[in-house]
Motif scaffolding. Structure first.
Motif, short mmCIF file in Angstrom:
data_model
loop_
_atom_site.label_atom_id
_atom_site.label_comp_id
_atom_site.label_asym_id
_atom_site.label_seq_id
_atom_site.Cartn_x
_atom_site.Cartn_y
_atom_site.Cartn_z
N THR A 110 -11.34 2.00 -2.18
CA THR A 110 -10.32 1.80 -2.92
C THR A 110 -10.39 0.03 -3.19
O THR A 110 -10.89 -1.10 -2.53
CB THR A 110 -9.61 1.42 -1.56
N GLU A 156 -8.54 12.73 0.22
CA GLU A 156 -9.81 12.46 0.65
C GLU A 156 -10.80 13.73 1.50
O GLU A 156 -11.97 13.53 1.06
CB GLU A 156 -9.86 11.10 1.79
N SER A 174 0.66 -1.28 -0.16
CA SER A 174 0.43 -0.14 0.11
C SER A 174 0.62 1.54 -0.21
O SER A 174 0.47 2.28 0.42
CB SER A 174 -1.25 0.23 1.23
N HIS A 182 -8.76 1.96 3.62
CA HIS A 182 -7.20 2.25 4.14
C HIS A 182 -7.38 2.83 5.86
O HIS A 182 -8.72 3.94 5.39
CB HIS A 182 -6.56 3.44 3.18
N ASP A 231 -10.64 5.67 -3.90
CA ASP A 231 -9.53 6.08 -3.03
C ASP A 231 -8.26 6.06 -4.28
O ASP A 231 -8.11 4.31 -4.35
CB ASP A 231 -9.52 5.45 -1.93
N THR A 275 -6.79 5.44 6.67
CA THR A 275 -6.89 7.07 6.71
C THR A 275 -8.74 7.43 6.23
O THR A 275 -9.41 9.10 5.88
CB THR A 275 -6.53 8.07 5.43
N ASN A 276 -9.68 6.56 5.73
CA ASN A 276 -10.53 6.75 5.11
C ASN A 276 -12.67 6.89 5.71
O ASN A 276 -11.98 8.38 5.93
CB ASN A 276 -11.34 5.71 4.03
N ALA A 312 -4.76 6.27 -4.69
CA ALA A 312 -3.27 6.24 -3.83
C ALA A 312 -2.58 5.45 -4.15
O ALA A 312 -1.54 5.64 -4.87
CB ALA A 312 -3.85 6.05 -2.52
N ASN A 313 -3.25 4.11 -4.64
CA ASN A 313 -2.17 3.21 -5.62
C ASN A 313 -2.52 2.91 -6.51
O ASN A 313 -3.70 1.82 -6.71
CB ASN A 313 -2.20 1.93 -4.49
N HIS A 321 -9.20 10.36 -5.68
CA HIS A 321 -8.03 11.08 -5.00
C HIS A 321 -6.75 10.41 -5.59
O HIS A 321 -6.82 9.02 -5.86
CB HIS A 321 -7.48 11.72 -4.18
N HIS A 342 2.75 10.10 -5.23
CA HIS A 342 3.61 11.06 -4.04
C HIS A 342 4.29 8.68 -3.15
O HIS A 342 4.84 7.99 -3.19
CB HIS A 342 4.37 11.42 -3.19
N GLY A 353 -2.44 12.19 0.31
CA GLY A 353 -3.52 11.13 -0.03
C GLY A 353 -4.74 11.57 1.15
O GLY A 353 -6.05 11.35 0.47
N ALA A 354 -4.59 11.35 2.17
CA ALA A 354 -5.63 11.83 2.87
C ALA A 354 -6.54 13.24 3.13
O ALA A 354 -6.92 12.97 3.39
CB ALA A 354 -4.61 11.75 4.65
#
Ligand SMILES: *Cc1c(COP(=O)(O)O)cnc(C)c1O
Length: 444
Positions: free
Chosen positions: A168, A91, A26, A120, A197, A122-123, A199-200, A219, A223, A87-88
């Motif tokens: 995700t 979100e 992740s 994740h 999500d 953070t969600n 992120a990945n 999102h 990075h 990322g967060a």
């Protein structure tokens, strides 16, 4: 000189992607091409000020516009904001966007957001920060969203309070949800919006698009997937993209083409009257965007797809070479860019935990996988090798993991004591969290 030596010594004690294998699930710890740094350090990008007249920063605006277009093509979205710094933060931005949409539609009571238990961490945190109430939905036995439970919830009385869903996909177990279009349809049918999500994006870029799966906004962690070094605390960028109907609510300014001069487009920054506000000053972490565009341009459409294919192939290769020893969570046949090992039975048989195996890896110069996540798997080790590792490295890492499995059976005590070759031995992690020592004390 002493100060310089101090920092060099610290640098040698840290483990980065240039020191060795880093399969942190992740997180996508992949090779970041040096050319990204080179373009991001060009004077024309570093020597500008955000309050300069637009006519003097046309090149920078072009970078933003072209990045937006490339990412729109990759995700199936229409417009992006560059402001979110992580990322967060993305979100949080996406949820405020959904909130603005419901407010504009005079549906302020829609404050509940559905977050699967495989999400994740953070969600749910972002949802609470956005003033929403989280409804947790359990995964089914295959580790995916339980569609029957979701339908029951959305078709019931609660349906009219639903702001949307955060998902995700592939999820944190490395699985692509086979019911994804059904899931987004159920949410739209009850009046909700779908947040992806992304992120990945490393498993799907160039292959599948959140927009086509039915998502309204997404999102992206530049990075992670788009190759900005991370893990050291930033800067990053968690751009948020959305479909047409949400675009007018985006925070900050977005780049528009307003005309043509000498055969070149003229760029301008505009803020929509309906924008919900600002998430960060100006255009976010601009140089991270320069790196992402460099990465996308140097790979091209074909290379972007190959990167995803390589990431998925490498994860499946490692999983296949380990599964006769380690249990794979949810009995996964084919994974996406990462896979999760479940060490519960190893713990029961030998007393060796996921933590012990992770510490054993340190003695071989391998950064441990993500541990005890997702929470749905008890002794989880989540492995994400990424596309930039060679077959030799994968074979070697597989060999180390197999050897540790054998050691767990032959000499479990040895693993309880690991690591033994690192600058510091086994740390008291609870103590470190409860009583952090935040100051460096010079040796006498
Ligand atoms: C990393 C990650 C995040 C959070 O990104 P940050 O930049 O660390 O805030 C969110 N969701 C998923 C799935 C992630 O992997």
């Amino acid at each position: 000189m002493d100060l310089s030596r101090h920092y060099t010594e610290l640098a040698h004690k840290a483990h980065g992607i240039n020191d060795g294998f880093y399969p942190l699930g992740s997180c996508t710890m992949k090779y970041n091409p040096r050319i990204n740094e080179k373009t991001a350090s060009l004077d024309g990008f570093t020597g500008v000020h955000p309050l300069q007249p637009e006519s003097t920063v046309q090149g920078c605006l072009q970078v933003l516009k072209e990045t937006e277009e490339a990412l729109a093509a990759i995700t199936g979205m229409e417009a992006f904001t560059f402001q979110p710094a992580a990322g967060a933060h993305g979100e949080f931005t996406g949820l405020l966007l959904i909130k603005a949409w419901h407010r504009a539609n005079r549906q302020p009571r829609r404050t509940k957001i559905i977050v699967p238990d495989s999400a994740h961490g953070t969600n749910p945190a972002s949802a609470v920060m956005a003033g929403m109430t989280v409804i947790n939905i359990e995964s089914d036995a295959k580790g995916c969203v339980d569609v029957d439970k979701l339908r029951e919830l959305c078709e019931g009385e609660e349906g009219q309070n639903i702001a949307g869903l955060m998902l995700t996909n592939p999820n944190t177990a490395g699985l692509f949800d086979p019911n994804i279009q059904e899931i987004t349809r159920i949410i739209h049918d009850c009046g909700g919006q779908c947040y992806y999500d992304g992120a990945n994006l490393n498993a799907v870029m160039g292959i599948a698009r959140p927009g086509d799966m039915g998502f309204d906004c997404v999102h992206l962690n530049l990075h992670k997937t788009f190759s900005t070094p991370h893990g050291g605390g930033g800067p990053g960028a968690g751009l948020v993209g959305c479909k047409e109907h949400l675009a007018r609510f985006l925070p900050g300014k977005t780049v528009k083409i307003t005309g043509e001069k000498d055969g070149c487009p003229v760029y301008a920054m505009e803020k929509s009257d309906d924008s919900f506000g600002e998430m960060k000053s100006f255009y976010g972490n601009f140089l991270v965007v320069v790196k992402a565009l460099t990465y996308i341009r140097s790979l091209g459409a074909e290379g972007i797809r190959q990167a995803s294919e390589g990431a998925v192939l490498n994860a499946n290769y490692m999983m296949a070479k380990l599964r006769d020893k380690y249990d794979i969570a949810f009995d996964t046949k084919i994974c996406m860019h990462e896979f999760v090992m479940d060490l519960s039975s190893l713990l029961k048989e030998t007393g060796v935990s996921a933590m012990d195996i992770a510490k054993g890896l340190l003695d071989h110069g391998i950064h441990p996988p993500t541990m005890y996540f997702p929470l749905t798997v008890h002794e989880a080790l989540m492995v994400e090798p990424t596309e930039t590792e060679s077959r030799e490295t994968l074979d070697w890492a597989v060999g180390v993991l197999r050897q540790l499995y054998d050691t767990a059976h032959a000499d479990p005590q040895a693993l309880h004591g690991a690591p033994v070759t690192t600058p510091v031995r086994r740390l008291d992690e609870v103590g470190a969290a409860r009583h952090p020592v935040l100051r460096y004390t010079c040796a006498e």
